[in-house]
Design an enzyme around this catalytic site. Structure first.
Site, PDB file in Angstrom:
ATOM      1  N   ASP A   1       0.867  -1.167   0.000  1.00 40.85           N
ATOM      2  CA  ASP A   1       0.000   0.000   0.000  1.00 40.85           C
ATOM      3  C   ASP A   1       0.912   1.227   0.000  1.00 40.85           C
ATOM      4  O   ASP A   1       2.123   1.121   0.230  1.00 40.85           O
ATOM      5  CB  ASP A   1      -0.895  -0.036   1.242  1.00 40.85           C
ATOM      6  CG  ASP A   1      -1.740   1.211   1.390  1.00 40.85           C
ATOM      7  OD1 ASP A   1      -2.403   1.601   0.407  1.00 40.85           O
ATOM      8  OD2 ASP A   1      -1.714   1.812   2.477  1.00 40.85           O
TER       9      ASP A   1
ATOM     10  N   ASP B   1      -0.233   5.223   0.901  1.00 38.67           N
ATOM     11  CA  ASP B   1      -0.532   6.193   1.961  1.00 38.67           C
ATOM     12  C   ASP B   1      -0.679   5.491   3.302  1.00 38.67           C
ATOM     13  O   ASP B   1      -1.465   4.554   3.444  1.00 38.67           O
ATOM     14  CB  ASP B   1      -1.826   6.950   1.645  1.00 38.67           C
ATOM     15  CG  ASP B   1      -1.730   7.757   0.365  1.00 38.67           C
ATOM     16  OD1 ASP B   1      -0.916   8.683   0.308  1.00 38.67           O
ATOM     17  OD2 ASP B   1      -2.466   7.440  -0.593  1.00 38.67           O
TER      18      ASP B   1
END
Length: 221
Positions: free
Chosen positions: A7, A9
Site C-alpha cells: 500500500d 498512503d
C-alpha cells in the site's frame, strides 16, 4: 524470490498533511469550514470519492449532492501536485533497497489515484523500486475488493506473494485475495491491531527485510 506488494498512503509514506491541506483548500473554496488533521486522516484509505463524501458529511452537507462531483474534480486537480508535505516513513528507503537487492519483485496497490501516486513516488525518489503501480483509478474496483490487488500480483508475475499495508482496508483486501498480509502498525489504522487479520505486524521498517525472510522461509524449504 517473492512478489511484495505495498500500500502507499500510511504504509510507505505519510501523506496525511498534503491530503489535509488539499481537503481544506476545497472546503474553504466552497465556503465550508476547514477541518483538523486527525479528522481528515481518519477519512483516508478508500479513495478520493469516499474522502470527499466524508468531508461533506462532516461539514453537514449531503455527501451525494451536487457538491460531491465538483469537489472530487477540484480535489483531484490539486492532489496531482500535492507532494510538498509528504515524507517516507523512517527506514522505508533502506528497507526497499534491501528487498530489491534480494531480488524480490516490488509493486504498489493503492486507492490513491494513479497520477498523484506516481507524482509522489517520483518526488520522493521511490519510483525506482517499483515495476508495477496500481492506482485507485487503474481498475474499475477499489480496495478492499481484491481485484486490483490480484491484478497487481498478476502484472508482477511472482510467487509467493505478500501484501504490506497499514489499515482495515488493506487487511480485508489481502484476506479476500488470499495473500499473506503484513501489517505496518504506525499508519492510518483505526481499529486495534488484534482485530485485523494479519500474519505478522511491525512498527519499524528496519524490521521488514528480516520479517519478509522469515515469512518466506517455509515456502523456500
Amino acid at each position: 524470490m517473492a512478489t511484495l506488494i505495498f500500500d502507499l498512503d500510511g504504509t510507505l509514506i505519510d501523506s496525511a498533511p498534503d491530503i489535509h491541506a488539499a481537503s481544506n483548500t476545497v472546503l474553504v473554496e466552497e465556503g465550508l469550514p476547514p477541518m483538523a488533521l486527525p479528522e481528515v486522516r481518519s477519512f483516508i484509505g478508500r479513495g478520493v470519492p469516499h474522502l470527499v463524501a466524508c468531508l461533506l458529511t462532516a461539514a453537514g452537507q449531503d455527501p451525494a449532492g451536487p457538491r460531491h462531483a465538483r469537489l472530487v474534480a477540484r480535489f483531484t486537480d490539486i492532489y496531482e501536485d500535492a507532494v510538498g508535505l509528504t515524507v517516507p516513513y523512517p527506514g522505508v528507503v533502506a528497507a526497499l533497497e534491501a528487498l530489491a537487492a534480494e531480488g524480490h519483485g516490488l509493486g504498489i496497490c493503492t486507492n490513491k489515484p494513479l497520477v498523484p501516486a506516481q507524482a509522489v513516488l517520483r518526488h520522493l525518489d521511490l519510483a525506482r523500486f517499483f515495476t508495477v503501480v496500481t492506482g485507485g483509478d487503474s481498475h474499475p474496483l477499489k480496495k478492499p475488493d481484491p481485484a486490483p490487488l490480484l491484478a497487481t500480483r498478476d502484472a508482477l508475475g511472482g510467487n509467493p506473494d505478500l501484501y504490506i499495508g497499514d489499515s482495515e482496508v488493506d487487511a480485508e483486501c489481502a484476506h479476500r485475495a488470499g495473500l499473506t498480509f503484513l501489517l505496518f502498525t504506525e499508519g492510518y489504522r483505526k481499529a486495534p491491531v488484534e482485530t485485523l487479520p494479519h500474519a505478522a505486524a511491525f512498527r519499524d521498517f528496519a524490521e521488514l527485510p528480516a520479517l519478509v525472510a522469515r515469512m518466506l522461509a517455509p515456502a523456500a524449504g
